[in-house]
Design a protein around this motif. Structure first.
Motif, PDB file in Angstrom:
ATOM      1  N   GLY A   1       0.761  -1.030  -0.220  1.00 34.22           N
ATOM      2  CA  GLY A   1      -0.193   0.152  -0.288  1.00 34.22           C
ATOM      3  C   GLY A   1       0.777   1.306  -0.039  1.00 34.22           C
ATOM      4  O   GLY A   1       0.402   2.813   0.214  1.00 34.22           O
ATOM      5  N   ASN A   2       1.984   0.963   0.129  1.00 34.18           N
ATOM      6  CA  ASN A   2       3.005   2.614  -0.459  1.00 34.18           C
ATOM      7  C   ASN A   2       3.536   2.946  -1.536  1.00 34.18           C
ATOM      8  O   ASN A   2       3.782   2.021  -2.460  1.00 34.18           O
ATOM      9  CB  ASN A   2       4.517   1.464   0.612  1.00 34.18           C
ATOM     10  N   GLY A   3       2.890   4.370  -2.053  1.00 35.52           N
ATOM     11  CA  GLY A   3       2.674   4.554  -3.732  1.00 35.52           C
ATOM     12  C   GLY A   3       3.539   5.725  -3.134  1.00 35.52           C
ATOM     13  O   GLY A   3       3.866   6.495  -4.341  1.00 35.52           O
ATOM     14  N   SER A   4       4.473   5.664  -2.273  1.00 39.28           N
ATOM     15  CA  SER A   4       5.399   6.818  -2.307  1.00 39.28           C
ATOM     16  C   SER A   4       6.322   7.653  -3.396  1.00 39.28           C
ATOM     17  O   SER A   4       6.973   6.542  -3.680  1.00 39.28           O
ATOM     18  CB  SER A   4       5.612   6.997  -0.683  1.00 39.28           C
ATOM     19  N   LEU A   5       6.767   8.698  -3.405  1.00 39.01           N
ATOM     20  CA  LEU A   5       7.698   9.161  -4.726  1.00 39.01           C
ATOM     21  C   LEU A   5       9.268   9.803  -3.800  1.00 39.01           C
ATOM     22  O   LEU A   5       8.866  10.247  -3.360  1.00 39.01           O
ATOM     23  CB  LEU A   5       7.240   9.887  -5.069  1.00 39.01           C
TER      24      LEU A   5
END
Length: 172
Positions: free
Chosen positions: A81-85
């Motif tokens: 669930g981590n789509g951080s950039l």
């Protein structure tokens, strides 16, 4: 790496504050899935592709030149669930509004983040040249305001023309 994430009290985008030339993480939660699609865009001056991910790999063919070689996702965390950039070498031009679009078999969502850039290293030099005092500085953003005063106060008029120059990196 120093950064700050704040949520405004009123409705609006959360703000991430990052330091010039440092690395910065723009957060984005996605639905956990093995078929996740993620598109990051910079919206401030149009819609510029920052980073895309689908078919379980980065898809950088449409990536805007400004971001080439400076972005990555935490691929081992996307399925959780981590789509951080991760944005490396933050520039003044990176400042602005970003969107994180994600899609899975369960649906899609779009979230927004405001990126603010700060400069932490300020160099100020004060020199006495003949009968003039010259104050100069580097590495300032946003544009500074300069005023002169004397202590103790005096009736003497201070003639202080100021010049501000902006570098290619948009620093003053």
């Amino acid at each position: 790496m120093v950064q700050t994430l704040t949520w405004p009290l009123s409705r609006g985008d959360p703000t991430v504050t990052c330091v010039f030339r440092q690395n910065c993480i723009l957060p984005c939660n996605v639905d956990p899935s093995s078929e996740t699609i993620i598109h990051w865009d910079h919206l401030t001056s149009g819609e510029h592709n920052v980073h895309s991910y689908y078919d379980t790999e980065d898809q950088l063919g449409r990536q805007d030149q400004q971001f080439k070689g400076r972005t990555s996702l935490f691929k081992d965390l996307i399925s959780r669930g981590n789509g951080s950039l991760m944005l490396t070498g933050v520039k003044i031009q990176d400042e602005g509004r970003y969107s994180c679009y994600s899609s899975t078999e369960r649906g899609s969502r779009k979230t927004f983040i405001q990126l603010k850039v700060e400069v932490t290293l300020i160099k100020v030099s004060i020199k006495l040249v003949e009968n003039r005092i010259i104050c100069s500085s580097e590495w300032i953003y946003p544009q500074p305001e300069l005023s002169w005063s004397v202590n103790p106060p005096s009736e003497l008029e201070i003639n202080s023309p100021t010049m501000v120059h902006q570098t290619e990196e948009q620093l003053y």
